[in-house]
Scaffold this motif. Structure first.
Motif, PDB file in Angstrom:
ATOM      1  N   GLU A  15     -26.167 -39.060   5.783  1.00  0.00           N
ATOM      2  CA  GLU A  15     -26.590 -37.699   6.098  1.00  0.00           C
ATOM      3  C   GLU A  15     -27.725 -37.681   7.120  1.00  0.00           C
ATOM      4  N   TYR A  16     -28.455 -38.800   7.197  1.00  0.00           N
ATOM      5  CA  TYR A  16     -29.596 -38.888   8.107  1.00  0.00           C
ATOM      6  C   TYR A  16     -29.217 -39.405   9.490  1.00  0.00           C
ATOM      7  N   TYR A  17     -27.941 -39.753   9.696  1.00  0.00           N
ATOM      8  CA  TYR A  17     -27.506 -40.259  10.998  1.00  0.00           C
ATOM      9  C   TYR A  17     -27.424 -39.101  11.982  1.00  0.00           C
ATOM     10  N   ALA A  18     -28.144 -39.215  13.077  1.00  0.00           N
ATOM     11  CA  ALA A  18     -28.280 -38.082  14.001  1.00  0.00           C
ATOM     12  C   ALA A  18     -26.979 -37.725  14.698  1.00  0.00           C
ATOM     13  N   GLU A  19     -26.107 -38.706  14.924  1.00  0.00           N
ATOM     14  CA  GLU A  19     -24.913 -38.452  15.746  1.00  0.00           C
ATOM     15  C   GLU A  19     -23.691 -38.021  14.940  1.00  0.00           C
ATOM     16  N   LYS A  20     -23.837 -37.857  13.632  1.00  0.00           N
ATOM     17  CA  LYS A  20     -22.676 -37.523  12.803  1.00  0.00           C
ATOM     18  C   LYS A  20     -22.107 -36.151  13.173  1.00  0.00           C
ATOM     19  N   ASP A  21     -20.826 -35.971  12.879  1.00  0.00           N
ATOM     20  CA  ASP A  21     -20.174 -34.679  13.028  1.00  0.00           C
ATOM     21  C   ASP A  21     -20.518 -33.847  11.792  1.00  0.00           C
ATOM     22  N   ASP A  22     -21.403 -32.883  11.952  1.00  0.00           N
ATOM     23  CA  ASP A  22     -21.917 -32.141  10.792  1.00  0.00           C
ATOM     24  C   ASP A  22     -20.824 -31.423  10.020  1.00  0.00           C
ATOM     25  N   GLU A  23     -19.867 -30.839  10.732  1.00  0.00           N
ATOM     26  CA  GLU A  23     -18.813 -30.092  10.052  1.00  0.00           C
ATOM     27  C   GLU A  23     -17.929 -31.000   9.216  1.00  0.00           C
ATOM     28  N   LYS A  24     -17.526 -32.143   9.787  1.00  0.00           N
ATOM     29  CA  LYS A  24     -16.695 -33.081   9.039  1.00  0.00           C
ATOM     30  C   LYS A  24     -17.474 -33.689   7.878  1.00  0.00           C
ATOM     31  N   PHE A  25     -18.733 -34.023   8.140  1.00  0.00           N
ATOM     32  CA  PHE A  25     -19.497 -34.725   7.121  1.00  0.00           C
ATOM     33  C   PHE A  25     -19.773 -33.850   5.900  1.00  0.00           C
ATOM     34  N   LYS A  26     -19.886 -32.553   6.100  1.00  0.00           N
ATOM     35  CA  LYS A  26     -20.192 -31.677   4.977  1.00  0.00           C
ATOM     36  C   LYS A  26     -19.208 -31.874   3.840  1.00  0.00           C
ATOM     37  N   ARG A  27     -17.908 -31.860   4.146  1.00  0.00           N
ATOM     38  CA  ARG A  27     -16.902 -32.059   3.097  1.00  0.00           C
ATOM     39  C   ARG A  27     -16.815 -33.532   2.696  1.00  0.00           C
ATOM     40  N   SER A  28     -16.917 -34.431   3.675  1.00  0.00           N
ATOM     41  CA  SER A  28     -16.836 -35.858   3.367  1.00  0.00           C
ATOM     42  C   SER A  28     -17.916 -36.279   2.388  1.00  0.00           C
ATOM     43  N   LYS A  29     -19.105 -35.733   2.575  1.00  0.00           N
ATOM     44  CA  LYS A  29     -20.207 -36.050   1.659  1.00  0.00           C
ATOM     45  C   LYS A  29     -19.853 -35.670   0.222  1.00  0.00           C
ATOM     46  N   HIS A  30     -19.281 -34.489   0.037  1.00  0.00           N
ATOM     47  CA  HIS A  30     -18.945 -34.030  -1.312  1.00  0.00           C
ATOM     48  C   HIS A  30     -17.901 -34.944  -1.957  1.00  0.00           C
ATOM     49  N   LEU A  31     -16.899 -35.351  -1.162  1.00  0.00           N
ATOM     50  CA  LEU A  31     -15.856 -36.234  -1.692  1.00  0.00           C
ATOM     51  C   LEU A  31     -16.395 -37.636  -1.950  1.00  0.00           C
ATOM     52  N   GLN A  32     -17.290 -38.101  -1.075  1.00  0.00           N
ATOM     53  CA  GLN A  32     -17.935 -39.398  -1.316  1.00  0.00           C
ATOM     54  C   GLN A  32     -18.710 -39.376  -2.621  1.00  0.00           C
ATOM     55  N   TRP A  33     -19.397 -38.272  -2.881  1.00  0.00           N
ATOM     56  CA  TRP A  33     -20.187 -38.175  -4.111  1.00  0.00           C
ATOM     57  C   TRP A  33     -19.290 -38.302  -5.333  1.00  0.00           C
ATOM     58  N   LEU A  34     -18.141 -37.633  -5.300  1.00  0.00           N
ATOM     59  CA  LEU A  34     -17.193 -37.745  -6.408  1.00  0.00           C
ATOM     60  C   LEU A  34     -16.699 -39.177  -6.540  1.00  0.00           C
ATOM     61  N   TRP A  35     -16.381 -39.813  -5.417  1.00  0.00           N
ATOM     62  CA  TRP A  35     -15.886 -41.194  -5.419  1.00  0.00           C
ATOM     63  C   TRP A  35     -16.918 -42.129  -6.044  1.00  0.00           C
ATOM     64  N   ARG A  36     -18.163 -42.025  -5.577  1.00  0.00           N
ATOM     65  CA  ARG A  36     -19.208 -42.937  -6.048  1.00  0.00           C
ATOM     66  C   ARG A  36     -19.529 -42.716  -7.525  1.00  0.00           C
ATOM     67  N   GLN A  37     -19.609 -41.464  -7.942  1.00  0.00           N
ATOM     68  CA  GLN A  37     -19.931 -41.194  -9.341  1.00  0.00           C
ATOM     69  C   GLN A  37     -18.773 -41.552 -10.257  1.00  0.00           C
ATOM     70  N   PHE A  38     -17.539 -41.366  -9.792  1.00  0.00           N
ATOM     71  CA  PHE A  38     -16.395 -41.819 -10.580  1.00  0.00           C
ATOM     72  C   PHE A  38     -16.489 -43.321 -10.833  1.00  0.00           C
ATOM     73  N   ASP A  39     -16.914 -44.065  -9.804  1.00  0.00           N
ATOM     74  CA  ASP A  39     -17.021 -45.519  -9.961  1.00  0.00           C
ATOM     75  C   ASP A  39     -18.087 -45.924 -10.974  1.00  0.00           C
ATOM     76  N   ALA A  40     -18.947 -45.002 -11.377  1.00  0.00           N
ATOM     77  CA  ALA A  40     -19.972 -45.281 -12.386  1.00  0.00           C
ATOM     78  C   ALA A  40     -19.488 -44.972 -13.802  1.00  0.00           C
ATOM     79  N   THR A  41     -18.250 -44.518 -13.942  1.00  0.00           N
ATOM     80  CA  THR A  41     -17.708 -44.191 -15.260  1.00  0.00           C
ATOM     81  C   THR A  41     -16.878 -45.350 -15.804  1.00  0.00           C
ATOM     82  N   PRO A  42     -16.676 -45.419 -17.126  1.00  0.00           N
ATOM     83  CA  PRO A  42     -15.809 -46.458 -17.686  1.00  0.00           C
ATOM     84  C   PRO A  42     -14.380 -46.383 -17.151  1.00  0.00           C
TER      85      PRO A  42
END
Length: 305
Positions: free
Chosen positions: A81-108
């Motif tokens: 999120e701190y990368y200056a050159e990122k595509d803000d529009e694409k990253f907005k949704r990608s961030k949300h899906l990444q969060w689900l992916w990463r937190q799912f990996d923390a479950t049994p």
């Protein structure tokens, strides 16, 4: 590798598939992605009762509140999120899906292979630029954005792999990427490390990136090639070559492909400059150096000329 087929009990299979289908349908709808991710994580972590109690105005401890708020990706930040050159529009949704992916990996459930592979395939269909059929992604795989990744059919990515798509990353069909491998698509200037250059990195069909290997930004690993364990690939690996070492060097052609392969001395050529992906930063960018140095250093950034 020879494997056998494994199936879950019918009741378990029905329940798992119903859950995947429900999340898939919600992500494909017009529903707010943060809400979908939040609801999914609340239920996966068994916190629905605490959530409802908090939403109904009843007191919860500060730690419980932080936990409940943390299920919502809109209440979190990721490194990319701190990368200056990122595509803000694409990253907005990608961030949300990444969060689900990463937190799912923390479950049994992340260790239930029959379920987790299908859940990550579903998420990849929404997150990646392209996700092929029968894509098998194991636990702990991370990426910068996700939306700059294209992966072909029948590819397997094992535990704790990092796929850096700060530039662009294309992985072919039937590729095998072993545990703890790192594949990069960006690099930093040797003098001014705040200067980032992005590249298109490719891994061809039927290639193998073996244990703990690193593929540097802008490299092309050719079709049917092998990168040996703990190798550091700085230049191209031609098709059918086996490259090992640090820096990796072509040492052998795969048996049976001698007539199709280039000579061994063709390996190692660095052509990253031809694969650079230019970008522009806005003039009014509120940039900073995380090391608290002056931005006008010895190198004039190609984005601040």
């Amino acid at each position: 590798m020879t494997k056998v087929r494994v199936s879950l009990p019918e009741d378990a299979e029905d329940g798992l598939q119903a859950f995947i289908d429900e999340v898939d349908a919600r992500l494909a709808s017009d529903e707010d992605t943060c809400t979908v991710v939040r609801d999914t994580l609340i239920d996966l972590f068994g916190d629905r009762e605490a959530w409802e109690r908090w939403q109904n105005g009843k007191p919860v401890s500060p730690a419980t509140r932080v936990r409940l708020q943390g299920y919502d990706p809109c209440n979190a930040t990721l490194e990319a999120e701190y990368y200056a050159e990122k595509d803000d529009e694409k990253f907005k949704r990608s961030k949300h899906l990444q969060w689900l992916w990463r937190q799912f990996d923390a479950t049994p459930m992340a260790d239930n292979v029959a379920f987790a592979l299908r859940f990550r395939q579903m998420l990849a269909n929404h997150l990646f630029e392209e996700a092929g059929d029968n894509l098998r992604i194991f636990k702990g795989v991370t990426f910068s954005y996700g939306h700059n990744i294209s992966v072909g059919d029948n590819t397997v990515i094992h535990d704790d792999v990092h796929l850096d798509d700060r530039g662009k990353l294309t992985i072919g069909d039937r590729v095998s990427i072993s545990d703890s491998a790192h594949i990069y698509s960006h690099s930093h200037d040797t003098v001014d490390q705040t200067e980032v250059r992005n590249y298109h990195t490719t891994v061809g069909d039927d290639a193998r990136i073996t244990y703990d290997a690193m593929v540097n930004a802008g490299v092309s690993v050719g079709e049917n090639a092998i990168v040996g364990a703990r190798s550091v690939v700085q230049g191209d690996v031609p098709a059918h070559h086996i490259a090992v070492g640090s820096p990796a060097k072509s040492v052998k052609v795969k048996p049976g492909f001698e007539d199709a392969a280039e000579p061994l001395d063709a390996g190692g050529e660095r052509r990253a400059d031809e694969r650079e992906i230019p970008y522009e930063l806005p003039d009014d960018l509120d940039a900073f150096d995380e090391f608290d140095r002056e931005l006008d250093g010895p190198v004039d950034s190609h984005r601040r000329e």
